[in-house]
Design a protein around this motif. Structure first.
Motif, PDB file in Angstrom:
ATOM      1  N   LEU A 246       9.159  28.106  -7.747  1.00  0.00           N
ATOM      2  CA  LEU A 246       7.863  28.768  -7.557  1.00  0.00           C
ATOM      3  C   LEU A 246       6.725  27.756  -7.593  1.00  0.00           C
ATOM      4  CD1 LEU A 246       8.269  32.023  -9.701  1.00  0.00           C
ATOM      5  CD2 LEU A 246       8.269  31.815  -7.207  1.00  0.00           C
ATOM      6  N   GLY A 247       6.822  26.761  -8.470  1.00  0.00           N
ATOM      7  CA  GLY A 247       5.800  25.714  -8.515  1.00  0.00           C
ATOM      8  C   GLY A 247       5.757  24.911  -7.225  1.00  0.00           C
ATOM      9  N   ILE A 248       6.926  24.574  -6.696  1.00  0.00           N
ATOM     10  CA  ILE A 248       6.984  23.834  -5.432  1.00  0.00           C
ATOM     11  C   ILE A 248       6.402  24.681  -4.302  1.00  0.00           C
ATOM     12  CG2 ILE A 248       8.540  22.817  -3.735  1.00  0.00           C
ATOM     13  CD1 ILE A 248      10.418  22.103  -6.041  1.00  0.00           C
ATOM     14  N   ALA A 249       6.790  25.944  -4.248  1.00  0.00           N
ATOM     15  CA  ALA A 249       6.276  26.832  -3.207  1.00  0.00           C
ATOM     16  C   ALA A 249       4.766  27.007  -3.329  1.00  0.00           C
ATOM     17  CB  ALA A 249       6.978  28.185  -3.293  1.00  0.00           C
ATOM     18  N   GLY A 250       4.270  27.108  -4.574  1.00  0.00           N
ATOM     19  CA  GLY A 250       2.830  27.247  -4.776  1.00  0.00           C
ATOM     20  C   GLY A 250       2.062  26.023  -4.313  1.00  0.00           C
ATOM     21  N   GLY A 251       2.591  24.842  -4.606  1.00  0.00           N
ATOM     22  CA  GLY A 251       1.916  23.617  -4.170  1.00  0.00           C
ATOM     23  C   GLY A 251       1.874  23.500  -2.654  1.00  0.00           C
ATOM     24  N   VAL A 252       2.978  23.826  -2.004  1.00  0.00           N
ATOM     25  CA  VAL A 252       3.012  23.762  -0.540  1.00  0.00           C
ATOM     26  C   VAL A 252       2.079  24.800   0.065  1.00  0.00           C
ATOM     27  CG1 VAL A 252       4.503  24.067   1.481  1.00  0.00           C
ATOM     28  CG2 VAL A 252       5.350  22.818  -0.530  1.00  0.00           C
ATOM     29  N   THR A 253       2.047  25.998  -0.519  1.00  0.00           N
ATOM     30  CA  THR A 253       1.183  27.063   0.008  1.00  0.00           C
ATOM     31  C   THR A 253      -0.295  26.696  -0.113  1.00  0.00           C
ATOM     32  OG1 THR A 253       2.831  28.733  -0.598  1.00  0.00           O
ATOM     33  CG2 THR A 253       0.580  29.492  -0.210  1.00  0.00           C
ATOM     34  N   VAL A 254      -0.674  26.145  -1.256  1.00  0.00           N
ATOM     35  CA  VAL A 254      -2.077  25.738  -1.438  1.00  0.00           C
ATOM     36  C   VAL A 254      -2.455  24.673  -0.421  1.00  0.00           C
ATOM     37  CG1 VAL A 254      -3.652  24.528  -3.001  1.00  0.00           C
ATOM     38  CG2 VAL A 254      -2.206  26.384  -3.864  1.00  0.00           C
ATOM     39  N   TRP A 255      -1.570  23.739  -0.185  1.00  0.00           N
ATOM     40  CA  TRP A 255      -1.884  22.691   0.791  1.00  0.00           C
ATOM     41  C   TRP A 255      -2.046  23.263   2.203  1.00  0.00           C
ATOM     42  CZ3 TRP A 255      -3.660  18.000   1.304  1.00  0.00           C
ATOM     43  CH2 TRP A 255      -3.489  17.354   2.541  1.00  0.00           C
ATOM     44  N   ILE A 256      -1.154  24.158   2.588  1.00  0.00           N
ATOM     45  CA  ILE A 256      -1.214  24.729   3.931  1.00  0.00           C
ATOM     46  C   ILE A 256      -2.478  25.576   4.134  1.00  0.00           C
ATOM     47  CG2 ILE A 256      -0.079  26.329   5.507  1.00  0.00           C
ATOM     48  CD1 ILE A 256       2.591  25.389   4.404  1.00  0.00           C
ATOM     49  N   LEU A 257      -2.853  26.339   3.098  1.00  0.00           N
ATOM     50  CA  LEU A 257      -3.986  27.249   3.232  1.00  0.00           C
ATOM     51  C   LEU A 257      -5.336  26.571   3.063  1.00  0.00           C
ATOM     52  CD1 LEU A 257      -2.669  30.410   1.328  1.00  0.00           C
ATOM     53  CD2 LEU A 257      -2.667  29.972   3.801  1.00  0.00           C
ATOM     54  N   LEU A 258      -5.398  25.498   2.286  1.00  0.00           N
ATOM     55  CA  LEU A 258      -6.703  24.916   1.942  1.00  0.00           C
ATOM     56  C   LEU A 258      -6.930  23.507   2.483  1.00  0.00           C
ATOM     57  CD1 LEU A 258      -6.911  26.023  -1.820  1.00  0.00           C
ATOM     58  CD2 LEU A 258      -7.763  27.223   0.206  1.00  0.00           C
ATOM     59  N   ASN A 259      -5.995  22.991   3.256  1.00  0.00           N
ATOM     60  CA  ASN A 259      -6.159  21.593   3.678  1.00  0.00           C
ATOM     61  C   ASN A 259      -7.090  21.441   4.886  1.00  0.00           C
ATOM     62  OD1 ASN A 259      -4.544  22.548   5.758  1.00  0.00           O
ATOM     63  ND2 ASN A 259      -3.229  20.745   5.802  1.00  0.00           N
ATOM     64  N   GLY A 260      -7.482  22.534   5.517  1.00  0.00           N
ATOM     65  CA  GLY A 260      -8.405  22.445   6.636  1.00  0.00           C
ATOM     66  C   GLY A 260      -7.794  21.752   7.823  1.00  0.00           C
ATOM     67  N   ALA A 261      -8.464  20.747   8.297  1.00  0.00           N
ATOM     68  CA  ALA A 261      -8.039  20.035   9.504  1.00  0.00           C
ATOM     69  C   ALA A 261      -7.220  18.808   9.178  1.00  0.00           C
ATOM     70  CB  ALA A 261      -9.258  19.647  10.327  1.00  0.00           C
ATOM     71  N   ASN A 262      -6.579  18.775   7.991  1.00  0.00           N
ATOM     72  CA  ASN A 262      -5.824  17.590   7.575  1.00  0.00           C
ATOM     73  C   ASN A 262      -4.339  17.876   7.702  1.00  0.00           C
ATOM     74  OD1 ASN A 262      -7.859  15.557   6.391  1.00  0.00           O
ATOM     75  ND2 ASN A 262      -8.446  17.507   5.443  1.00  0.00           N
ATOM     76  N   PRO A 263      -3.738  17.592   8.850  1.00  0.00           N
ATOM     77  CA  PRO A 263      -2.295  17.775   8.966  1.00  0.00           C
ATOM     78  C   PRO A 263      -1.560  16.668   8.217  1.00  0.00           C
ATOM     79  CG  PRO A 263      -3.145  16.806  10.973  1.00  0.00           C
ATOM     80  CD  PRO A 263      -4.336  17.062  10.091  1.00  0.00           C
TER      81      PRO A 263
END
Length: 265
Positions: A246-263
């Motif tokens: 769940l921690g790994i999934a949460g970290g990946v989800t936050v990055w995908i949703l909040l990273n903006g234009a930073n692929p």
């Protein structure tokens, strides 16, 4: 000629006897006779022993027999001297050696490093940028929600580091640190083109802290911790694995949703 005295020995109503022993023997009516045990099998005294134990009473011995009698001696027909004796298995508890001490050192070290970085972001301690400065950094990097990401990262590092030091709610604390390190790893990776691993510009530091926190979640905090009395803290299993995932999934989800234009390239 004198009259012969009347014989009253057969009269059951005879009342002139001088003692009870002068009473005639009472005759039982037909069908009401009591059976006298004649064999050892009949003389069971109501015993229900599974070993078929017999008792011998000298009062029922044959008076014509010269064999010695045993007074209420117990004998067993099913005694088997070849039956193996049941062995008792003793459970030996093996000590943990220096395992708990090693987990304490690892947990406190990782927790202290993460806590210091969290306080830098949250309060500006240790010459840190503070929450406002960290938010500005994220804004300049092109994140869509810099305020939310700054707050989540600062709280995640501060709370996760403190809980790791205390050994309290250890799987959740370690999972929080893993989630933060995933975002830090992705953030630093996008700052330089190509894969950068070695410090100081690479992700070597974030990788080491993230893996160490994941290992703590899988091994538990050990006995020298506030969670030390819990069974799962010494032998974690499915629960700790699920929390880590769940921690790994949460970290990946936050990055995908909040990273903006930073692929992540």
């Amino acid at each position: 000629m004198s009259e012969k005295p009347k014989d009253t020995s057969g009269d059951s109503a005879y009342e002139g006897a001088s003692s009870p022993y002068d009473q005639p023997t009472e005759k039982f009516p037909p069908g009401q006779r009591t059976s006298v045990p004649r064999t050892e099998d009949e003389l069971s005294f109501g015993s229900t022993s599974s070993s078929n134990t017999r008792y011998r009473d000298s009062s029922f011995a044959d008076p014509d027999s010269n064999a010695p009698t045993t007074n209420f001696a117990a004998t067993s027909d099913t005694a088997d001297t070849t039956t193996p004796t049941a062995t008792r298995t003793e459970v030996v508890r093996e000590g943990r050696g220096t395992t708990d001490l090693g987990l304490l050192v690892l947990r406190v070290t990782v927790g202290a490093i993460v806590l210091v970085h969290g306080l830098q972001k949250l309060t500006g301690a240790f010459n840190g940028p503070g929450l406002g400065g960290f938010e500005d950094l994220l804004t300049q990097s092109g994140f869509d929600q810099p305020s939310l990401l700054a707050l989540l990262a600062a709280i995640g590092e501060t709370a996760g580091g403190a809980l790791l030091i205390l050994g309290l709610a250890t799987p959740f604390a370690a999972a929080s640190v893993v989630a933060v390190m995933i975002n830090a790893w992705c953030f630093k990776q996008t700052a330089e083109p190509g894969l950068q691993f070695f410090a100081p510009t690479g992700v070597e530091y974030e990788t080491l802290l993230g893996i160490a926190a994941g290992c703590i979640a899988l091994t538990g905090p050990g006995r020298i911790a506030l969670d030390g009395g819990r069974k799962w803290s010494k032998r974690p299993f499915f629960g700790s694995v699920i929390v880590l995932l769940l921690g790994i999934a949460g970290g990946v989800t936050v990055w995908i949703l909040l990273n903006g234009a930073n692929p992540l390239v």
